[in-house]
Motif scaffolding. Structure first.
Motif, PDB file in Angstrom:
ATOM      1  N   UNK A   1       0.797  -1.190  -0.228  1.00  0.00           N
ATOM      2  CA  UNK A   1      -0.084   0.098   0.091  1.00  0.00           C
ATOM      3  C   UNK A   1       0.914   1.413   0.136  1.00  0.00           C
ATOM      4  N   UNK A   2       2.010   1.167   0.760  1.00  0.00           N
ATOM      5  CA  UNK A   2       2.806   2.560   0.899  1.00  0.00           C
ATOM      6  C   UNK A   2       3.616   2.600  -0.472  1.00  0.00           C
ATOM      7  N   UNK A   3       4.125   1.518  -0.964  1.00  0.00           N
ATOM      8  CA  UNK A   3       4.472   1.620  -2.497  1.00  0.00           C
ATOM      9  C   UNK A   3       3.674   2.259  -3.654  1.00  0.00           C
ATOM     10  N   UNK A   4       2.337   1.842  -3.472  1.00  0.00           N
ATOM     11  CA  UNK A   4       1.311   2.429  -4.417  1.00  0.00           C
ATOM     12  C   UNK A   4       1.018   3.918  -4.227  1.00  0.00           C
ATOM     13  N   UNK A   5       1.132   4.245  -2.954  1.00  0.00           N
ATOM     14  CA  UNK A   5       0.784   5.776  -2.414  1.00  0.00           C
ATOM     15  C   UNK A   5       1.918   6.643  -2.497  1.00  0.00           C
ATOM     16  N   UNK A   6       3.236   5.952  -2.370  1.00  0.00           N
ATOM     17  CA  UNK A   6       4.300   6.865  -2.399  1.00  0.00           C
ATOM     18  C   UNK A   6       4.558   7.450  -0.792  1.00  0.00           C
ATOM     19  N   UNK A   7       4.425   6.449   0.218  1.00  0.00           N
ATOM     20  CA  UNK A   7       4.273   6.781   1.430  1.00  0.00           C
ATOM     21  C   UNK A   7       5.391   6.024   2.249  1.00  0.00           C
ATOM     22  N   UNK A   8       5.393   6.326   3.632  1.00  0.00           N
ATOM     23  CA  UNK A   8       6.382   5.680   4.388  1.00  0.00           C
ATOM     24  C   UNK A   8       5.732   4.308   4.985  1.00  0.00           C
ATOM     25  N   UNK A   9       6.453   3.367   5.119  1.00  0.00           N
ATOM     26  CA  UNK A   9       6.049   1.946   5.585  1.00  0.00           C
ATOM     27  C   UNK A   9       6.885   1.748   6.883  1.00  0.00           C
ATOM     28  N   UNK A  10       6.077   1.189   7.852  1.00  0.00           N
ATOM     29  CA  UNK A  10       6.922   0.976   9.067  1.00  0.00           C
ATOM     30  C   UNK A  10       6.963  -0.633   9.439  1.00  0.00           C
ATOM     31  N   UNK A  11       8.137  -0.997   9.733  1.00  0.00           N
ATOM     32  CA  UNK A  11       8.212  -2.373  10.381  1.00  0.00           C
ATOM     33  C   UNK A  11       8.862  -2.411  11.549  1.00  0.00           C
ATOM     34  N   UNK A  12       8.096  -2.858  12.638  1.00  0.00           N
ATOM     35  CA  UNK A  12       8.370  -2.679  14.034  1.00  0.00           C
ATOM     36  C   UNK A  12       8.855  -4.191  14.434  1.00  0.00           C
ATOM     37  N   UNK A  13      10.067  -4.017  15.191  1.00  0.00           N
ATOM     38  CA  UNK A  13      10.930  -5.213  15.621  1.00  0.00           C
ATOM     39  C   UNK A  13      11.262  -5.998  14.328  1.00  0.00           C
ATOM     40  N   UNK A  14      11.988  -5.542  13.633  1.00  0.00           N
ATOM     41  CA  UNK A  14      12.622  -6.472  12.561  1.00  0.00           C
ATOM     42  C   UNK A  14      13.404  -7.679  12.634  1.00  0.00           C
ATOM     43  N   UNK A  15      14.134  -7.656  13.821  1.00  0.00           N
ATOM     44  CA  UNK A  15      14.846  -8.656  14.033  1.00  0.00           C
ATOM     45  C   UNK A  15      13.954  -9.747  14.615  1.00  0.00           C
ATOM     46  N   UNK A  16      12.857  -9.266  14.841  1.00  0.00           N
ATOM     47  CA  UNK A  16      12.003 -10.560  15.464  1.00  0.00           C
ATOM     48  C   UNK A  16      11.334 -11.308  14.345  1.00  0.00           C
ATOM     49  N   UNK A  17      11.535 -10.982  13.175  1.00  0.00           N
ATOM     50  CA  UNK A  17      10.823 -11.614  11.907  1.00  0.00           C
ATOM     51  C   UNK A  17      11.885 -12.759  11.486  1.00  0.00           C
ATOM     52  N   UNK A  18      11.367 -14.015  11.066  1.00  0.00           N
ATOM     53  CA  UNK A  18      12.129 -14.909  10.678  1.00  0.00           C
ATOM     54  C   UNK A  18      13.072 -14.359   9.421  1.00  0.00           C
ATOM     55  N   UNK A  19      14.179 -14.909   9.207  1.00  0.00           N
ATOM     56  CA  UNK A  19      15.198 -14.436   8.290  1.00  0.00           C
ATOM     57  C   UNK A  19      14.714 -14.725   6.996  1.00  0.00           C
ATOM     58  N   UNK A  20      13.938 -15.949   6.703  1.00  0.00           N
ATOM     59  CA  UNK A  20      13.657 -15.924   5.345  1.00  0.00           C
ATOM     60  C   UNK A  20      12.622 -14.971   4.876  1.00  0.00           C
ATOM     61  N   UNK A  21      11.893 -14.531   5.937  1.00  0.00           N
ATOM     62  CA  UNK A  21      10.668 -13.471   5.703  1.00  0.00           C
ATOM     63  C   UNK A  21      11.199 -12.139   5.573  1.00  0.00           C
ATOM     64  N   UNK A  22      12.376 -12.000   6.210  1.00  0.00           N
ATOM     65  CA  UNK A  22      12.984 -10.482   6.164  1.00  0.00           C
ATOM     66  C   UNK A  22      13.328 -10.323   4.821  1.00  0.00           C
ATOM     67  N   UNK A  23      13.958 -11.516   4.380  1.00  0.00           N
ATOM     68  CA  UNK A  23      14.557 -11.442   2.815  1.00  0.00           C
ATOM     69  C   UNK A  23      13.480 -11.021   1.713  1.00  0.00           C
ATOM     70  N   UNK A  24      12.298 -11.080   2.001  1.00  0.00           N
ATOM     71  CA  UNK A  24      11.008 -10.716   1.269  1.00  0.00           C
ATOM     72  C   UNK A  24      11.334  -9.023   1.083  1.00  0.00           C
TER      73      UNK A  24
END
Length: 365
Positions: free
Chosen positions: A149-172
């Motif tokens: 949604x942020x990509x379509x709008x040209x907005x900021x997307x927030x990702x909280x606690x990035x290192x809590x997300x599994x590594x293979x998901x981070x790589x998306x």
């Protein structure tokens, strides 16, 4: 009968709580703005650090710390690099992320909350399975993630606690951050980011080793480390300001300002965090908890509620003792030893702290 009273939110988003300040900055800001930004980088930093505008509008201070850190963070978001806010718990990472998004894009709600259970779909997209089964893959059946949604709008997307997300998901995120596109192979298409899109991620540096960022992903971020408040006075000011805001939002009965108790809580937390008393003379054991500024705010706010509803209406050591003990003792064995030693070695004979010592001993058991 229809209730027409205005809605009162328990925790308004930054763009709601500070709408007046954002509008004033937007109106008076005549400096160059990056594409899709609601205000200039200078105005964004002013919104975070506070100041007085030419028309007399007072902008409250959202971040207490080095202005240069905010300048670096904002300048990063004006480039094609994503921003990673790194620090121990309680260093205002999420707070800064929210206010940056509100100032730049006018919305702070395009957020992915990172947990061990966060899936790739939370970052990319998923499907409305009823429509998918009925119609097959289509734009209408696709459910966009906050990042898409942020990509379509040209907005900021927030990702909280990035290192809590599994590594293979981070790589998306790698393709999103490097190519500024999000492929949708099921539709044979892609979403290209509009100008203004960027990502702010936060990470707790106590989570090192949980899900480390790959070198490929880390290269896509510019990292800004947010430190703990450098002085006790800064931390006292942060706690005092946030307690006042929370008390108003929660509509707590009026309790007179309690700077002495705020100073006491901040002193206890800073000494236990650092493992040494404020005068540097006595070394003490540090407990396992973080004892962050955010926890100090919670202790004082809870104490004010106790005082207002069950006390004499004036914040006393008895009102904060239980909150402090609950924050300090996370491990019932090791932390209890550290806390008992601190009470006996430091607190017991400290001038003006006898009531606090007795109250803590009573609730510590």
């Amino acid at each position: 009968m229809t209730d027409t009273a205005p809605v009162s939110y328990l925790r308004p988003h930054a763009e709601q709580a500070f709408a007046g300040e954002l509008a004033a900055l937007h109106r008076l800001d005549d400096r160059p703005r990056p594409p899709q930004w609601r205000m200039s980088p200078w105005a964004v930093v002013t919104y975070l650090m506070g100041g007085t505008l030419n028309d007399g509008t007072v902008i409250s201070q959202k971040y207490v710390g080095q202005r240069r850190l905010m300048e670096v963070a904002v300048a990063t978001l004006a480039t094609d690099r994503a921003l990673l806010l790194l620090g121990v718990p309680g260093t205002a990472k999420s707070w800064v992320s929210e206010h940056l998004s509100a100032a730049i894009s006018g919305e702070s709600t395009l957020m992915v909350q990172g947990t061990a259970g966060t899936t790739e779909e939370a970052i990319r997209y998923c499907w409305n399975y009823a429509r998918l089964l009925a119609e097959g893959p289509s734009d209408q059946a696709m459910v966009a993630s906050p990042v898409m949604t942020a990509m379509r709008r040209g907005s900021i997307a927030r990702i909280e606690e990035l290192t809590r997300i599994p590594a293979d998901v981070q790589d998306a995120l790698i393709t999103v951050l490097s190519e500024k596109t999000l492929p949708v192979p099921e539709l044979g298409s892609e979403v290209q980011a509009r100008k203004g899109f960027n990502v702010i991620a936060t990470a707790n540096d106590r989570d090192k080793g949980v899900n480390e960022l790959s070198s490929a992903l880390r290269r896509r971020f510019n990292t800004v480390v947010l430190p703990l408040p450098t002085s006790s006075e800064d931390e006292i000011r942060i706690v005092s300001t946030r307690v006042a805001e929370l008390s108003a939002a929660l509509e707590l009965p009026a309790v007179p300002p309690a700077l002495e108790e705020i100073r006491r809580v901040v002193t206890v937390f800073r000494e236990l965090r650092s493992g040494v008393t404020a005068d540097g003379r006595t070394r003490i054991k540090s407990p396992s908890g973080t004892l962050s500024t955010a926890e100090a705010i919670s202790v004082i706010t809870s104490g004010m509620a106790l005082s207002a509803h069950f006390g004499n209406g004036s914040l006393q050591p008895d009102d904060i003792a239980a909150g402090i003990v609950g924050s300090v003792i996370k491990d019932p064995v090791a932390d209890q030893v550290a806390w008992s030693e601190y009470l006996e070695v430091v607190v017991r004979d400290r001038a003006g702290w006898s009531q606090f010592y007795s109250a803590c001993r009573e609730v510590s058991g």
